[in-house]
Design an enzyme around this catalytic site. Structure first.
Site, PDB file in Angstrom:
ATOM      1  N   MET A  99       0.852  -1.189   0.000  1.00 19.83           N
ATOM      2  CA  MET A  99       0.000   0.000   0.000  1.00 19.83           C
ATOM      3  C   MET A  99       0.888   1.239   0.000  1.00 19.83           C
ATOM      4  O   MET A  99       1.624   1.472   0.965  1.00 19.83           O
ATOM      5  CB  MET A  99      -0.891  -0.005   1.248  1.00 19.83           C
ATOM      6  CG  MET A  99      -1.726  -1.265   1.410  1.00 19.83           C
ATOM      7  SD  MET A  99      -2.332  -1.475   3.111  1.00 19.83           S
ATOM      8  CE  MET A  99      -3.444  -0.083   3.228  1.00 19.83           C
ATOM      9  N   GLY A 187       1.457   4.165   4.655  1.00 17.28           N
ATOM     10  CA  GLY A 187       2.187   3.391   3.659  1.00 17.28           C
ATOM     11  C   GLY A 187       2.639   2.094   4.299  1.00 17.28           C
ATOM     12  O   GLY A 187       3.333   2.117   5.314  1.00 17.28           O
ATOM     13  N   SER A 188       2.263   0.959   3.770  1.00 17.62           N
ATOM     14  CA  SER A 188       2.466  -0.274   4.499  1.00 17.62           C
ATOM     15  C   SER A 188       2.190  -1.478   3.611  1.00 17.62           C
ATOM     16  O   SER A 188       2.202  -1.384   2.390  1.00 17.62           O
ATOM     17  CB  SER A 188       1.558  -0.283   5.730  1.00 17.62           C
ATOM     18  OG  SER A 188       0.285   0.230   5.380  1.00 17.62           O
ATOM     19  N   ARG A 189       1.893  -2.617   4.252  1.00 15.57           N
ATOM     20  CA  ARG A 189       1.692  -3.859   3.517  1.00 15.57           C
ATOM     21  C   ARG A 189       0.692  -4.735   4.268  1.00 15.57           C
ATOM     22  O   ARG A 189       0.625  -4.712   5.493  1.00 15.57           O
ATOM     23  CB  ARG A 189       3.046  -4.567   3.392  1.00 15.57           C
ATOM     24  CG  ARG A 189       3.013  -5.991   2.908  1.00 15.57           C
ATOM     25  CD  ARG A 189       4.431  -6.474   2.719  1.00 15.57           C
ATOM     26  NE  ARG A 189       4.525  -7.920   2.715  1.00 15.57           N
ATOM     27  CZ  ARG A 189       5.619  -8.594   2.422  1.00 15.57           C
ATOM     28  NH1 ARG A 189       6.732  -7.946   2.118  1.00 15.57           N
ATOM     29  NH2 ARG A 189       5.640  -9.909   2.428  1.00 15.57           N
TER      30      ARG A 189
END
Length: 219
Positions: A99, A187-189
Site C-alpha cells: 500500500m 504506507g504499508s503492507r
C-alpha cells in the site's frame, strides 16, 4: 462527496489548526503578497493530500464463504509458498499487497466467519516490500475461520513510514466479509495467508481493490 474514515477526524482537525496558524503568522508578520499566496497554496496541497489519505470509499464486496477478497488497496508484490511460523506452523500460500501513501488505507476482512486469533507484535520498520518485513516489522496477525472451517490469516505490516497500526479484530467476534477490520498510517503492507490448495486468481503486479476484488477460492 468524499467519505472520510473516522481514524482521520482528529488528524484532519489538527492539520487544519496547524496550517491555519502558519498562514495567520505569515500574514501577520509578512507584507509580501507572493509569500502569503505561496504558503496558502502549499497549505491547501498538504491538506488535500492528508484528506485523500483518509478517504473511505464505499465498496460492494462479493459474498461467498469460500472466496477470499482483497483486504486492502495496493499492488500485489508477491505470491509465494511460505513456512508460516506463528499460528499454522506449516507451509502455506501468501499473497502480499503493498500500500503506497496514495492508496486507500482502510483494511477489510477477506473472509466471513469467526475471529480465532488476533495478535500484535512490536518490531522494526523495514520498507514494506522487504522480504523480511512480514516477520520482522511491527505487525498484527488475525485468523478468521470461515463457515466451512477453513482458516485464513491476514497480517497488517508497518513500513518505513507507517507508525500506527489499528486492528479492530477481537477473538470470538464475528468477521463480516468486506467490513472494516483496521487501518494503517501512512504506507504499508498487508499479507493474506491461505491453505496450499487455494486457487489463486491474481498474479504479481496486479492492482488489488480492497473489499471488492476476489484474490482466491478456497477448497
Amino acid at each position: 462527496m468524499i467519505r472520510i474514515h473516522h481514524e482521520g477526524f482528529r488528524i484532519l482537525l489538527q492539520t487544519l489548526v496547524i496550517l491555519g496558524l502558519i498562514n495567520f503568522l505569515v500574514i501577520w508578520l509578512s507584507d509580501m503578497e507572493w509569500l502569503e499566496n505561496s504558503v496558502l497554496f502549499l497549505s491547501l496541497v498538504v491538506y488535500i493530500l492528508v484528506l485523500q489519505f483518509f478517504r473511505n470509499p464505499k465498496r460492494f464486496p462479493p459474498q461467498g464463504d469460500d472466496i477470499v477478497i482483497a483486504p486492502a488497496d495496493g499492488k500485489i508484490v508477491a505470491i509465494e509458498e511460505i513456512e508460516e511460523p506463528e499460528y499454522f506452523k506449516k507451509k502455506m500460500l501468501q499473497i502480499s499487497i503493498f500500500m503506497s501513501p496514495l492508496n486507500v488505507h482502510v483494511n477489510r476482512y477477506p473472509v466471513p466467519g469467526t475471529v480465532k486469533y488476533s495478535q500484535y507484535h512490536a518490531g522494526a520498520y523495514l520498507v514494506a516490500w522487504h522480504p523480511k518485513s512480514s516477520t520482522l516489522n511491527e505487525r498484527t496477525a488475525v485468523v478468521v475461520e470461515n463457515p466451512s472451517g477453513v482458516e485464513v490469516m491476514h497480517k497488517q505490516i508497518a513500513g518505513a513510514v507507517a507508525r500506527r497500526i489499528i486492528n479492530y479484530a477481537k477473538v470470538g467476534s464475528k468477521a463480516i466479509q468486506g467490513a472494516d477490520c483496521g487501518f494503517i498510517r501512512f504506507g504499508s503492507r498487508v499479507d493474506i495467508v491461505l491453505p496450499l490448495d487455494a486457487n489463486i486468481l491474481v498474479k504479481v503486479g496486479d492492482k488489488a481493490r480492497g473489499g471488492e476484488q476476489i484474490l482466491a477460492e478456497l477448497k
